[in-house]
Design a protein around this motif. Structure first.
Motif, PDB file in Angstrom:
ATOM      1  N   ASP A 160       0.886  -1.080  -0.036  1.00  0.00           N
ATOM      2  CA  ASP A 160       0.163   0.130  -0.182  1.00  0.00           C
ATOM      3  C   ASP A 160       1.015   1.208  -0.143  1.00  0.00           C
ATOM      4  O   ASP A 160       1.672   1.471   0.945  1.00  0.00           O
ATOM      5  N   GLY A 167      -0.911   6.929  -1.552  1.00  0.00           N
ATOM      6  CA  GLY A 167      -1.769   7.303  -0.594  1.00  0.00           C
ATOM      7  C   GLY A 167      -2.153   9.027  -0.964  1.00  0.00           C
ATOM      8  O   GLY A 167      -2.532   9.561   0.050  1.00  0.00           O
ATOM      9  N   ASN A 180      -4.633  12.078  -1.448  1.00  0.00           N
ATOM     10  CA  ASN A 180      -5.822  12.391  -1.100  1.00  0.00           C
ATOM     11  C   ASN A 180      -6.861  13.173  -1.773  1.00  0.00           C
ATOM     12  O   ASN A 180      -6.210  14.090  -2.479  1.00  0.00           O
ATOM     13  N   HIS A 234       3.963  12.560  -0.359  1.00  0.00           N
ATOM     14  CA  HIS A 234       3.366  11.829  -1.131  1.00  0.00           C
ATOM     15  C   HIS A 234       4.295  11.146  -2.237  1.00  0.00           C
ATOM     16  O   HIS A 234       4.180  10.077  -2.875  1.00  0.00           O
ATOM     17  N   HIS A 272      -4.491   3.342  -2.510  1.00  0.00           N
ATOM     18  CA  HIS A 272      -5.295   3.628  -1.508  1.00  0.00           C
ATOM     19  C   HIS A 272      -5.453   5.270  -1.335  1.00  0.00           C
ATOM     20  O   HIS A 272      -5.035   5.717  -0.322  1.00  0.00           O
ATOM     21  N   TYR A 293      -9.984   7.725   9.514  1.00  0.00           N
ATOM     22  CA  TYR A 293      -8.795   6.815   8.796  1.00  0.00           C
ATOM     23  C   TYR A 293      -8.517   5.642   9.300  1.00  0.00           C
ATOM     24  O   TYR A 293      -8.436   4.786   8.541  1.00  0.00           O
ATOM     25  N   ASP A 331      -8.877   1.734   7.335  1.00  0.00           N
ATOM     26  CA  ASP A 331      -7.850   1.061   7.381  1.00  0.00           C
ATOM     27  C   ASP A 331      -8.137  -0.444   7.775  1.00  0.00           C
ATOM     28  O   ASP A 331      -7.483  -1.497   7.096  1.00  0.00           O
ATOM     29  N   TYR A 352       3.056  -1.142   4.258  1.00  0.00           N
ATOM     30  CA  TYR A 352       2.607  -0.036   4.084  1.00  0.00           C
ATOM     31  C   TYR A 352       3.720   1.178   3.870  1.00  0.00           C
ATOM     32  O   TYR A 352       4.642   1.129   4.752  1.00  0.00           O
ATOM     33  N   ALA A 384       4.673   4.981   4.169  1.00  0.00           N
ATOM     34  CA  ALA A 384       3.890   6.140   4.636  1.00  0.00           C
ATOM     35  C   ALA A 384       4.989   6.855   5.455  1.00  0.00           C
ATOM     36  O   ALA A 384       5.767   6.255   6.099  1.00  0.00           O
ATOM     37  N   GLN A 386       3.385   8.664  11.162  1.00  0.00           N
ATOM     38  CA  GLN A 386       2.293   7.721  11.042  1.00  0.00           C
ATOM     39  C   GLN A 386       2.588   6.308  11.850  1.00  0.00           C
ATOM     40  O   GLN A 386       1.764   5.423  11.547  1.00  0.00           O
ATOM     41  N   HIS A 418      -0.002   5.142  14.369  1.00  0.00           N
ATOM     42  CA  HIS A 418      -1.225   4.497  13.800  1.00  0.00           C
ATOM     43  C   HIS A 418      -0.960   3.129  13.282  1.00  0.00           C
ATOM     44  O   HIS A 418      -1.906   2.258  13.560  1.00  0.00           O
ATOM     45  N   PHE A 419       0.187   2.711  12.595  1.00  0.00           N
ATOM     46  CA  PHE A 419       0.089   1.577  11.983  1.00  0.00           C
ATOM     47  C   PHE A 419       0.446   0.397  13.103  1.00  0.00           C
ATOM     48  O   PHE A 419       0.003  -0.580  13.107  1.00  0.00           O
TER      49      PHE A 419
HETATM   50  N1  ARG Z   1      -3.769   9.123   2.591  1.00  0.00           N
HETATM   51  C1  ARG Z   1      -2.825   9.183   3.710  1.00  0.00           C
HETATM   52  C2  ARG Z   1      -2.162  10.241   3.633  1.00  0.00           C
HETATM   53  O1  ARG Z   1      -2.053  11.270   2.967  1.00  0.00           O
HETATM   54  C3  ARG Z   1      -1.709   7.925   3.459  1.00  0.00           C
HETATM   55  C4  ARG Z   1      -2.173   6.736   3.160  1.00  0.00           C
HETATM   56  C5  ARG Z   1      -1.273   5.525   3.722  1.00  0.00           C
HETATM   57  N2  ARG Z   1      -2.035   4.329   3.706  1.00  0.00           N
HETATM   58  C6  ARG Z   1      -2.837   3.745   4.497  1.00  0.00           C
HETATM   59  N3  ARG Z   1      -3.466   2.447   4.265  1.00  0.00           N
HETATM   60  N4  ARG Z   1      -3.044   4.437   5.684  1.00  0.00           N
HETATM   61  O2  ARG Z   1      -1.279  10.571   5.093  1.00  0.00           O
END
Ligand code: ARG
Length: 580
Positions: free
Chosen positions: A117, A120, A122, A131, A157, A322, A326, A344, A346, A350, A353-354
């Motif tokens: 993944d 990401g 938005n 990004h 994603h 979020y 997920d 993942y 990112a 984060q 979160h993960f």
């Molecule tokens: N959209 C998220 C961002 O801009 C990143 C997504 C990462 N992937 C996930 N499955 N959470 O921070």
């Protein structure tokens, strides 16, 4: 693995055995002082005294025995008992002739499925430099894993389902209240064109965001819209579909430029139907519980050194956030693909979160207990002042602005050389940006110094491309048609041997990069190989060499370097232009 090195390690093992010296592992490593030897064995000091030898004495015995082997040009003792090894030119050549077979060996199918993944982006927000990093690193890791025989499924994603969506819809309604999407009693056909462009969206969202902070009524409206959208209100859904598509247009263009593509173009919204049953199941099984109106899962562990708060499945307003999407997305991925590993890509902010997400999905038994879940985190790309990238007027640096800056710089450089092809300029600019991004250690922050990264000298994309194009141009000029019949031969030319010495390392580099999930290992290697090739080029007559055998060997080496560079650049998703 390099067979030549492995053979040498085995020989040392045999010698030790003959001497009745017990030793589990023998490691021959690259010599850190190349003027002393190509490789090195440093194990003697640890073994000698235990077995009643002086280190230098034992080292000397080993060297003498090694020296008998045909593969050895030279094995000698240095310092307190290091063994420096220089291989015979012929053994290096044999090894290089084998490099394709060795790469094939490590590329054998692994019968293991990875779901990755990355990207990401938005909806309604500009791609920012973070990004860009996710796209570059994720694409590279995907290609590397595929190269090494793993099955990999990738998904972009899209961030298309959270509270921002309600804000965008509310923001559009403020500006265009008469659109039929907002009229609950509307029965006709909705428009099929987005009423807003992607540029409009990038303004509408931040404006709505500010308003929601100042105006509680508006905030509640956004919440309500988000909730109704997620529960299927038709007008909102139709409008949402249109602006999601509109928002993705510039993103796809950027991905094209970066040579990034996905198997699945799904988003947070894809799993929406799974959310309600998931929440029910989690509550029924008591994995989740209600706390102050929210539905949460405890994920802290006794050994935690930091405070790991509960994972929030659903907030009190009932809207999916979020973390909700997920978790539900894992359910959906698991059902469809049953991957052995989840990756993942990112940014490192984060990480918590993960960590919570992975623990929650294991606790809920959404994945098997031995499913491996990784967050491959990365640091921030900073401006020259060492602070997160800003545009000249202080705004957040968008990916497009950065791309445009690099493109302008490369275009100017090309014009200086009398070139003006847009296509080639794009290939070089993309390579510049990607190589700069990937050549840094993934996890640390780094400074994007445009002058440095666009330069034709140094560890840069343009330098590696230039080297590859140079090798190709020599081959073109020589009119080589069937490379198969060209052979590497033993030539007394240090710069030639030096390239061979570097080229044989390619399979080891691939393995190391994979083990460490570190694409900078590949970048460093490309730089070393290219450097040695340019050194060879500047010291050797290639096309004008009169001895046919030598000339053919040099051409063969050009071919090998070009092929290796091209293959490794392809893992980084960097294309090689026809000319530069
Ligand atoms: N959209 C998220 C961002 O801009 C990143 C997504 C990462 N992937 C996930 N499955 N959470 O921070």
């Amino acid at each position: 693995m390099i067979e030549l090195i492995e053979n040498t390690e085995n020989k040392i093992k045999d010698i030790l055995k003959e001497l009745n010296i017990e030793c589990d592992s023998v490691k021959v490593v690259e010599c850190n002082r190349p003027e002393l030897g190509q490789y090195q064995y440093n194990g003697v000091m640890a073994l000698a005294s235990k077995n009643g030898y002086k280190p230098q004495e034992l080292a000397q015995i080993i060297c003498e025995k090694l020296q008998d082997s045909e593969e050895m040009k030279n094995a000698n003792v240095a310092g307190v008992g290091f063994i420096n090894i220089t291989f015979s030119d012929n053994s290096l050549i044999t090894q290089l002739n084998n490099v394709d077979a060795e790469i094939e060996k490590i590329a054998k199918p692994k019968n293991r499925k990875i779901f990755i993944d990355y990207g990401g982006p938005n909806v309604a927000k500009t791609l920012h430099v973070g990004h860009l990093r996710s796209a570059d690193i994720g694409e590279g890791l995907k290609r590397l894993a595929r190269k090494l025989g793993y099955e990999v499924i990738s998904d972009v994603h899209f961030g298309d389902w959270g509270r921002q969506m309600g804000m965008v819809i509310a923001g559009i309604e403020e500006k265009m209240p008469d659109l039929p999407f907002f009229d609950e009693s509307f029965q006709g056909e909705y428009p099929t064109q987005s009423p807003v462009t992607s540029e409009d969206l990038e303004k509408i969202y931040p404006e709505a965001n500010i308003k929601a902070k100042e105006d509680e009524e508006f905030l509640n409206k956004c919440r309500r819209i988000t909730y109704e959208l997620q529960n299927g209100r038709r007008g909102y859904l139709e409008l949402w579909k249109l602006f999601v598509k509109e928002s993705m247009r510039p993103v796809m263009k950027t991905y094209d430029f970066l040579n990034v593509s996905f198997d699945l173009y799904e988003g947070e919204s894809t799993c929406n139907d799974l959310i309600n049953p998931m929440v029910k199941e989690l509550l029924d099984s008591k994995v989740a519980y209600e706390s102050q109106g929210a539905t949460v899962i405890d994920v802290s562990e006794p050994t935690d050194k930091i405070d790991v708060p509960p994972f929030i499945v659903l907030k009190s307003d009932g809207a999916a956030m979020y973390s909700t999407t997920d978790l539900a997305t894992i359910l959906s991925r698991q059902k469809r693909f049953e991957p052995d590993e989840y990756w993942y890509v990112a940014d490192n902010r984060q990480s918590l979160h993960f960590m919570q997400l992975f623990r929650a999905s294991k606790k809920a038994k959404f994945v098997k207990s031995d499913t491996q879940m990784y967050h491959f985190a990365f640091g921030t790309m900073n401006g020259k002042d060492g602070k997160p990238f800003k545009t000249r007027d202080g705004g957040v640096m968008s990916a497009l602005t950065l791309i445009d800056n690099v493109r302008a710089e490369i275009k100017a450089k090309m014009a200086d050389n009398g070139q003006n092809s847009d296509e080639i300029c794009d290939i070089i600019s993309s390579a510049t940006l990607k190589f700069a991004d990937l050549s840094n250690n993934r996890e640390t922050d780094f400074i994007f110094d445009i002058d440095k990264f666009c330069a034709l000298e140094g560890k840069t994309g343009p330098y590696i491309l230039y080297t590859t194009v140079r090798a190709n141009s020599i081959l073109n000029k020589a009119n080589v048609d069937n490379m198969q019949v060209y052979e590497l031969v033993d030539i007394d030319n240090n710069s030639y041997i030096d390239v061979i010495l570097n080229a044989i390392k390619a399979p080891v580099i691939l393995e190391k990069a994979y083990e460490q999930k570190a694409l900078n290992v590949i970048c460093d290697y490309l730089f070393t190989l290219s450097n040695s090739f340019n050194n060879f080029y500047s010291q050797t007559k290639i096309l004008t060499e009169e001895d046919e055998k030598k000339k053919n060997a040099y051409l063969k080496l050009c071919h090998i370097v070009s092929k290796l560079n091209t293959e490794l650049l392809d893992i980084l998703a960097i294309k090689v232009p026809e000319r530069m």
